[in-house]
Design an enzyme around this catalytic site. Structure first.
Site, mmCIF file in Angstrom:
data_model
loop_
_atom_site.group_PDB
_atom_site.id
_atom_site.type_symbol
_atom_site.label_atom_id
_atom_site.label_comp_id
_atom_site.label_asym_id
_atom_site.label_seq_id
_atom_site.Cartn_x
_atom_site.Cartn_y
_atom_site.Cartn_z
ATOM 1 N N ASP A 1 20.675 39.666 17.005
ATOM 2 C CA ASP A 1 21.145 39.553 18.246
ATOM 3 C C ASP A 1 23.212 38.339 18.122
ATOM 4 O OD1 ASP A 1 23.241 39.758 20.799
ATOM 5 O OD2 ASP A 1 21.230 39.688 21.691
ATOM 6 N N ASN B 1 38.984 43.351 23.067
ATOM 7 C CA ASN B 1 39.918 43.861 23.085
ATOM 8 C C ASN B 1 41.009 43.103 23.030
ATOM 9 O OD1 ASN B 1 40.180 44.358 25.880
ATOM 10 N ND2 ASN B 1 38.413 44.809 25.450
ATOM 11 N N ASP C 1 31.090 42.230 22.620
ATOM 12 C CA ASP C 1 32.068 41.929 23.981
ATOM 13 C C ASP C 1 31.212 41.820 25.157
ATOM 14 O OD1 ASP C 1 34.215 40.821 24.565
ATOM 15 O OD2 ASP C 1 34.979 42.564 25.195
ATOM 16 N N SER D 1 34.989 45.900 14.229
ATOM 17 C CA SER D 1 36.001 46.953 14.517
ATOM 18 C C SER D 1 34.506 48.198 13.682
ATOM 19 C CB SER D 1 37.033 47.427 13.714
ATOM 20 O OG SER D 1 38.088 46.650 14.536
ATOM 21 N N THR D 2 33.271 48.188 13.763
ATOM 22 C CA THR D 2 32.337 48.879 13.222
ATOM 23 C C THR D 2 32.437 50.248 14.096
ATOM 24 O OG1 THR D 2 30.314 47.584 12.983
ATOM 25 C CG2 THR D 2 32.258 48.048 11.218
ATOM 26 N N GLY D 3 31.749 49.826 15.618
ATOM 27 C CA GLY D 3 31.341 50.021 16.627
ATOM 28 C C GLY D 3 32.584 51.257 16.914
ATOM 29 N N TYR E 1 34.984 50.963 17.909
ATOM 30 C CA TYR E 1 36.811 51.210 16.894
ATOM 31 C C TYR E 1 36.421 52.165 15.862
ATOM 32 C CZ TYR E 1 39.249 47.986 20.223
ATOM 33 O OH TYR E 1 39.956 47.117 20.743
#
Ligand code: APR
Length: 184
Positions: free
Chosen positions: A18, A32, A42, A129-131, A133
């Protein structure tokens, strides 16, 4: 299976866990443009770090406006084990023809630059960006590793540890596979 790589005097390391629990000087947030928090990484960072982070983000946005994709800013880590959070905005995946790769690479290099400029010795990145986005994980892992190696080769830095922190076993395998390729 490669989980470490040394570039000049910096160790790149793959870690499963984590991001909010990492004992490094700075962790990177997959934020963002509004910098007011969200879900995923986030949400976890703001939840654990507390309100000091969002207050500093609000000040930053009032000074410089919304943060463009590929850019990064630094705030306190609040209640996190990490002293600082570097917030960067990854690209939304739109099929790959909209400079997503360049923007994603920029997230890594801008964050490394901020950490180096501040004289920090350790930083941990999530898989930006791999979630939400939607960036394909294997392509994103290659970009993350290549961008970090490129930055470390081309710049002198205070950083002695750069960690890639992934949440699940599949992402771990993808990163290890990319590290194998560059180590070969
Ligand atoms: N630690 C490490 N990795 C995590 C954690 C965590 N606590 N939580 C999620 N992840 C992983 C996900 O599995 C994913 O692979 O981080 C990766 C990035 O996922 P997101 O957090 O969804 O980030 P991103 O795809 O860049 O989307 C950013 O989501 O939360 C909103 O405000 C954020 O709008 C922004 C968007």
């Amino acid at each position: 299976m490669a989980t470490e790589l040394i570039v000049k005097s910096t160790k790149l390391m793959l870690v499963r866990g984590d991001i909010t629990q990492q004992k490094v000087e700075a962790i990177v947030n997959a934020a963002n443009s509004g910098l007011m928090g969200g879900g995923g990484v986030d949400g976890a960072i703001h939840r654990v770090g507390g309100s000091a982070i969002v207050e500093e983000c609000r000040r930053i946005v009032s000074q410089i406006g919304r943060l463009a994709a590929g850019k990064a800013v630094i705030t306190t880590g609040g209640n996190l084990p990490a002293k600082y959070v570097i917030h960067t905005v990854g690209p939304v995946w739109r099929g790959g023809g909209n400079s997503e790769g360049e923007t994603l690479a920029s997230c890594y290099t801008e964050s490394l630059k901020i950490a180096s400029d501040k004289g920090l010795t350790s930083i941990a990145f999530p898989a930006i960006s791999t979630g939400v986005y939607g960036y394909p994980q294997d392509q994103a892992a290659k970009i993350a590793i290549d961008a970090a190696i490129g930055y470390l080769k081309d710049n002198s830095t205070s950083l002695i540890a750069v960690h890639f922190v992934v949440y699940d076993g599949n992402a771990y395998k993808i990163y290890a596979n990319e590290l194998d390729k560059v180590a070969a």
